[in-house]
Design a protein around this motif. Sequence first.
Motif, mmCIF file in Angstrom:
data_model
loop_
_atom_site.group_PDB
_atom_site.id
_atom_site.type_symbol
_atom_site.label_atom_id
_atom_site.label_comp_id
_atom_site.label_asym_id
_atom_site.label_seq_id
_atom_site.Cartn_x
_atom_site.Cartn_y
_atom_site.Cartn_z
ATOM 1 N N THR A 107 0.825 -1.207 0.000
ATOM 2 C CA THR A 107 0.000 0.000 0.000
ATOM 3 C C THR A 107 0.861 1.260 0.000
ATOM 4 O O THR A 107 0.463 2.299 -0.522
ATOM 5 N N THR A 143 1.254 2.731 -3.351
ATOM 6 C CA THR A 143 0.073 3.217 -4.054
ATOM 7 C C THR A 143 0.239 4.565 -4.753
ATOM 8 O O THR A 143 0.002 4.673 -5.963
ATOM 9 N N PRO A 144 0.672 5.600 -4.015
ATOM 10 C CA PRO A 144 0.705 6.906 -4.674
ATOM 11 C C PRO A 144 1.707 6.999 -5.813
ATOM 12 O O PRO A 144 1.634 7.929 -6.625
ATOM 13 N N TYR A 145 2.629 6.053 -5.897
ATOM 14 C CA TYR A 145 3.660 6.132 -6.931
ATOM 15 C C TYR A 145 3.331 5.275 -8.157
ATOM 16 O O TYR A 145 4.057 5.304 -9.154
#
Lengths: 210, 210
Positions: free
Chosen positions: A187, A190-192
């Motif tokens: 998780t 996630t942003p990457y």
Amino acid sequence: MTTRDSTRNRILATALSLFNDEGIAKTSVNRIAADLGISSGNLYYHFKTKEQIAEWLVRRFQERIEAITTTGSKVVALDDLWLVLHLALEAIQQYRFIYRDVDFLARASPRIAHRLQQITLRGIAGTERICSELAKADVIRASNEDVADLAVQMVLTATCWYTFARVWPAGNADADPAGRAAYHVLTLLTPYLKGDARLYMSYLRSKYLK
Amino acid sequence: MTTRDSTRNRILATALSLFNDEGIAKTSVNRIAADLGISSGNLYYHFKTKEQIAEWLVRRFQERIEAITTTGSKVVALDDLWLVLHLALEAIQQYRFIYRDVDFLARASPRIAHRLQQITLRGIAGTERICSELAKADVIRASNEDVADLAVQMVLTATCWYTFARVWPAGNADADPAGRAAYHVLTLLTPYLKGDARLYMSYLRSKYLK
DNA sequence: GTCTATATGCGGATAGAC
DNA sequence: GTCTATCCGCATATAGAC
């Protein structure tokens, strides 16, 4: 294989099981011997102290972890990371007493403390390598700085997960604890994530969060 | 204030100090009494068991943490989060034995275990609230799902930090440990930051990573 | 509230017979 | 290699005097 080796291994196996189930501090050498059905005198013949037993277990854990993180296979998809993570977290779970009683262990012996630091450093280095390969393969978009921070966070999460799960009710009840833990580590990425890697994360989410 | 209260408090203070320095498992009731300069008989008059001492310390920790996370002040900048984090991590550091010996404590008493779970749940809820306010204030761009994951990760990092620092050589040597820890928790926000919030993170980075 | 004295038991560790 | 027997010390916990 001599009889001596066999008894040694059985001691280590029983100790591991008791350390995991009851905690190191509460597990006496007498108890290990009793559970195993041998005399404590015999046990002391094989290991002079309880710390020595613990040190050998940590050594085995280290060998196993390093075998996982130094497999040089190429990393081109999130799935490759997933596999490595899963293997590592299974090892961590099987030796969960180590990170649960990290403080106790580190105090008990400077040599164990040093070994644990080695494991951490190599774990971070290995994770960093994998992440930068993922970046190269265009699975994630992240700077070198991002990758360095990420690797630390991932190792922290992986090593502390089973301890944290003890104080987070939502974190434990699960059929596949290692899978759940691996999901939580992933998780962090996630942003990457780029493109279809996002879809894969969604799939994992649906699988591990009911 | 009666004499009785004073002795009680002094016992708790001495116990806290010893638990932090030597670990709960290795701290005997006799030792607490000796360090404090009272008899162990006297100590047993105030607390029937060592677990009871620990339970009161956890209770105090909980009160302090909840006072921090329930301050209803508005959150409009990264700095507001920074302050809350710093206060929480200072508390965690002052009661660091709790998360170092979480397993031991949880085993020792179901009531302590339950209290620790309460603390975690409320911590996550509070963190989630702060993060969604930051999103509303346009400091970060994150979905509700992102915020939920983020809150869990932040609490995990905050609570496990001092334990992890023990096995990560790069993590401990520092003049301001709570600041360093807060920085690492904030790092989790990095990928979600917008505009000048990024500059603030760069400033913190330069401050805490030499 | 605080002390001294003491009971009790367990854990770590060793010696010596088999 | 393995057992039995045993010693030592410490930690928990209580009783009863002051």
